[in-house]
Design an enzyme around this catalytic site. Structure first.
Site, PDB file in Angstrom:
ATOM      1  N   TYR A  71      41.911  52.431 -23.523  1.00 42.89           N
ATOM      2  CA  TYR A  71      40.592  52.962 -23.874  1.00 42.89           C
ATOM      3  C   TYR A  71      40.708  54.060 -24.937  1.00 42.89           C
ATOM      4  O   TYR A  71      39.984  54.069 -25.936  1.00 42.89           O
ATOM      5  CB  TYR A  71      39.915  53.527 -22.612  1.00 42.89           C
ATOM      6  CG  TYR A  71      38.634  54.282 -22.885  1.00 42.89           C
ATOM      7  CD1 TYR A  71      37.481  53.613 -23.277  1.00 42.89           C
ATOM      8  CD2 TYR A  71      38.571  55.673 -22.754  1.00 42.89           C
ATOM      9  CE1 TYR A  71      36.298  54.309 -23.533  1.00 42.89           C
ATOM     10  CE2 TYR A  71      37.408  56.372 -23.000  1.00 42.89           C
ATOM     11  CZ  TYR A  71      36.277  55.689 -23.386  1.00 42.89           C
ATOM     12  OH  TYR A  71      35.121  56.373 -23.640  1.00 42.89           O
ATOM     13  N   VAL A  99      31.149  63.274 -20.049  1.00 40.16           N
ATOM     14  CA  VAL A  99      29.691  63.453 -20.025  1.00 40.16           C
ATOM     15  C   VAL A  99      29.136  63.001 -18.669  1.00 40.16           C
ATOM     16  O   VAL A  99      29.569  61.984 -18.118  1.00 40.16           O
ATOM     17  CB  VAL A  99      29.025  62.640 -21.151  1.00 40.16           C
ATOM     18  CG1 VAL A  99      27.559  63.006 -21.258  1.00 40.16           C
ATOM     19  CG2 VAL A  99      29.751  62.874 -22.473  1.00 40.16           C
ATOM     20  N   ARG A 129      38.581  68.911 -15.591  1.00 37.94           N
ATOM     21  CA  ARG A 129      37.872  68.283 -16.704  1.00 37.94           C
ATOM     22  C   ARG A 129      36.854  69.267 -17.285  1.00 37.94           C
ATOM     23  O   ARG A 129      36.307  70.099 -16.569  1.00 37.94           O
ATOM     24  CB  ARG A 129      37.100  67.037 -16.216  1.00 37.94           C
ATOM     25  CG  ARG A 129      37.978  65.880 -15.742  1.00 37.94           C
ATOM     26  CD  ARG A 129      38.712  65.218 -16.894  1.00 37.94           C
ATOM     27  NE  ARG A 129      39.506  64.052 -16.485  1.00 37.94           N
ATOM     28  CZ  ARG A 129      40.759  64.111 -16.064  1.00 37.94           C
ATOM     29  NH1 ARG A 129      41.372  65.266 -15.953  1.00 37.94           N
ATOM     30  NH2 ARG A 129      41.407  63.001 -15.742  1.00 37.94           N
TER      31      ARG A 129
HETATM   32  C1  UD1 Z   1      37.876  59.564 -19.620  1.00 39.78           C
HETATM   33  C2  UD1 Z   1      37.786  60.365 -20.887  1.00 39.78           C
HETATM   34  C3  UD1 Z   1      36.394  60.553 -21.344  1.00 39.78           C
HETATM   35  C4  UD1 Z   1      35.691  59.250 -21.399  1.00 39.78           C
HETATM   36  C5  UD1 Z   1      35.738  58.658 -20.007  1.00 39.78           C
HETATM   37  C6  UD1 Z   1      35.049  57.330 -19.961  1.00 39.78           C
HETATM   38  C7  UD1 Z   1      39.626  61.976 -20.701  1.00 39.78           C
HETATM   39  C8  UD1 Z   1      39.930  63.425 -20.564  1.00 39.78           C
HETATM   40  N1  UD1 Z   1      38.314  61.688 -20.673  1.00 39.78           N
HETATM   41  O1  UD1 Z   1      37.423  60.298 -18.556  1.00 39.78           O
HETATM   42  O2  UD1 Z   1      36.379  61.105 -22.633  1.00 39.78           O
HETATM   43  O3  UD1 Z   1      34.384  59.416 -21.826  1.00 39.78           O
HETATM   44  O4  UD1 Z   1      37.081  58.432 -19.688  1.00 39.78           O
HETATM   45  O5  UD1 Z   1      35.098  56.826 -18.677  1.00 39.78           O
HETATM   46  O6  UD1 Z   1      40.486  61.152 -20.834  1.00 39.78           O
HETATM   47  N2  UD1 Z   1      38.252  60.199  -9.903  1.00 39.78           N
HETATM   48  C9  UD1 Z   1      38.340  60.434  -8.530  1.00 39.78           C
HETATM   49  N3  UD1 Z   1      37.550  59.694  -7.718  1.00 39.78           N
HETATM   50  C10 UD1 Z   1      36.683  58.734  -8.159  1.00 39.78           C
HETATM   51  C11 UD1 Z   1      36.603  58.512  -9.571  1.00 39.78           C
HETATM   52  C12 UD1 Z   1      37.415  59.266 -10.409  1.00 39.78           C
HETATM   53  O7  UD1 Z   1      39.116  61.287  -8.078  1.00 39.78           O
HETATM   54  O8  UD1 Z   1      35.990  58.101  -7.337  1.00 39.78           O
HETATM   55  C13 UD1 Z   1      39.088  61.032 -10.789  1.00 39.78           C
HETATM   56  C14 UD1 Z   1      39.887  60.277 -11.808  1.00 39.78           C
HETATM   57  O9  UD1 Z   1      41.102  59.814 -11.287  1.00 39.78           O
HETATM   58  C15 UD1 Z   1      40.077  61.356 -12.886  1.00 39.78           C
HETATM   59  C16 UD1 Z   1      38.771  62.179 -12.777  1.00 39.78           C
HETATM   60  O10 UD1 Z   1      38.218  61.877 -11.529  1.00 39.78           O
HETATM   61  O11 UD1 Z   1      41.168  62.172 -12.576  1.00 39.78           O
HETATM   62  C17 UD1 Z   1      37.765  61.833 -13.865  1.00 39.78           C
HETATM   63  O12 UD1 Z   1      37.654  60.431 -13.922  1.00 39.78           O
HETATM   64  P1  UD1 Z   1      36.510  59.690 -14.776  1.00 39.78           P
HETATM   65  O13 UD1 Z   1      35.178  60.235 -14.407  1.00 39.78           O
HETATM   66  O14 UD1 Z   1      36.743  58.231 -14.637  1.00 39.78           O
HETATM   67  O15 UD1 Z   1      36.761  60.160 -16.274  1.00 39.78           O
HETATM   68  P2  UD1 Z   1      38.111  60.343 -17.152  1.00 39.78           P
HETATM   69  O16 UD1 Z   1      39.013  59.209 -16.913  1.00 39.78           O
HETATM   70  O17 UD1 Z   1      38.589  61.722 -17.072  1.00 39.78           O
END
Ligand code: UD1
Length: 312
Positions: free
Chosen positions: A142, A172, A210
């Site tokens: 991605y 976002v 984040r």
């Molecule tokens: C990433 C990108 C962001 C992009 C997004 C699109 C980075 C810093 N950011 O976000 O720019 O717009 O992808 O999707 O790379 N998590 C949990 N439980 C859940 C879901 C997620 O713990 O049920 C955790 C994930 O493992 C991660 C964090 O929450 O550590 C954020 O995850 P998510 O909201 O998917 O976004 P990113 O992967 O950070």
């Protein structure tokens, strides 16, 4: 005839930008293929001219760009884990689609394209905050795809004089973000589950952080990027974020307060392709656009919880 085109107009960020433009009285066209966009997100956007179409089809791109002056390119398959499961699909809908759009925009005489870049381009480097001059280090398909789109923006600015502006979004969140998909952003998932009294799962130890950015800040930044003088922004890339970070454990605690959830989170295995910490330096957007966040994280989260409570 529409002056603004919003790609991904049935998606969370696209529909929010379109709504703000309509509110300003602008003539807006939207396009979406409904792979991740939702018809229900078009409610309230009836004044927008809408094309159901796919940017992987050059003819649809040509149709969408006809007569347009400014494009907000929000269409993408926005998920790290989705790209890990299907890298070719992410490439098609993030890279090929972006190139097709740029070719069509140039042919149609579009003046400016504002592009939804991603903080994932920085990758998992320990230096915080992330500054624009840092070398990109994408670690997921991605991130590679969104970065390729950025590079195409730059090339089209350099080679063809198209006014491209890249805004690197940081996590976002807000109203209209889909909480139901396996690939949904963490705050949408947590709001929905915790409001329903269901236990959310934190992947890893929850100490990852984040720079969560409330949607109104992203819309604000996009409108500034559309209006900024060419000399200042054409061909540029800049972060668009809150400029502060929060761990998942801390976010969970704030959400307990706002949702009334009184259980504990479950902890699962860390997600592949995840980065540890993310925080933006937002000085460049301040300098080039006059941007500063208009809603802080806590207030954004409060508004988001209220939206999921009452509207979804
Ligand atoms: C990433 C990108 C962001 C992009 C997004 C699109 C980075 C810093 N950011 O976000 O720019 O717009 O992808 O999707 O790379 N998590 C949990 N439980 C859940 C879901 C997620 O713990 O049920 C955790 C994930 O493992 C991660 C964090 O929450 O550590 C954020 O995850 P998510 O909201 O998917 O976004 P990113 O992967 O950070």
């Amino acid at each position: 005839m529409a002056k603004f085109l919003v790609t991904g107009a049935a998606g969370f960020i696209g529909r929010s930008i379109a709504a703000a433009l309509l509110e300003r009285g602008e003539a807006v066209r939207g396009i979406d293929n409904f792979i991740t966009g939702k018809r229900s997100n078009l409610a309230g956007l009836e004044a927008m001219e809408f094309i159901e179409g796919d940017l992987t089809d050059p003819e649809h791109c040509a149709l969408a760009c006809e007569g347009i002056e400014i494009v907000f390119h929000e269409a993408a398959l926005a998920s790290v884990p989705r790209s890990v499961a299907d890298p070719a699909g992410t490439n098609l809908h993030c890279v090929t689609a972006t190139l097709n759009l740029l070719v069509a925009a140039r042919a149609a005489g579009v003046r400016r394209v504002v592009y939804a870049g991603s903080s994932s381009a920085y990758g998992d480097t320990p230096t915080l905050p992330k500054q624009e001059e840092m070398l990109p280090n994408p670690i997921s398909p991605y991130a590679v795809a969104k970065l390729a789109g950025e590079q195409y923006m730059r090339a089209f600015a350099r080679v063809y004089g198209l006014e491209t502006v890249v805004l690197r979004y940081f996590n976002v969140f807000g109203p209209f973000q889909d909480p139901t998909s396996h690939y949904s952003g963490v705050l949408a998932v947590f709001c929905r589950r915790m409001l329903a009294g269901e236990q959310p799962t934190i992947f890893g130890d929850g100490e990852q952080s984040r720079d969560f950015t409330y949607i109104d800040n992203v819309v604000h930044g996009n409108l500034l990027a559309a209006d900024a003088p060419k000399e200042r922004v054409a061909g540029q890339m800049m972060n668009l974020a809150t400029g502060s970070r929060c761990t998942l454990n801390e976010t969970f605690r704030i959400l307990c307060e706002f949702t009334g959830y009184n259980g504990q989170p479950a902890y699962g295995a860390a997600r592949s392709g995840d980065i540890r910490d993310s925080l933006a330096d937002i000085h460049l957007a301040g300098k080039l656009l006059g941007y500063s966040p208009i809603v802080d994280f806590r207030e954004g989260l409060r508004r988001t919880v209220e939206w999921y409570r009452t509207c979804s």
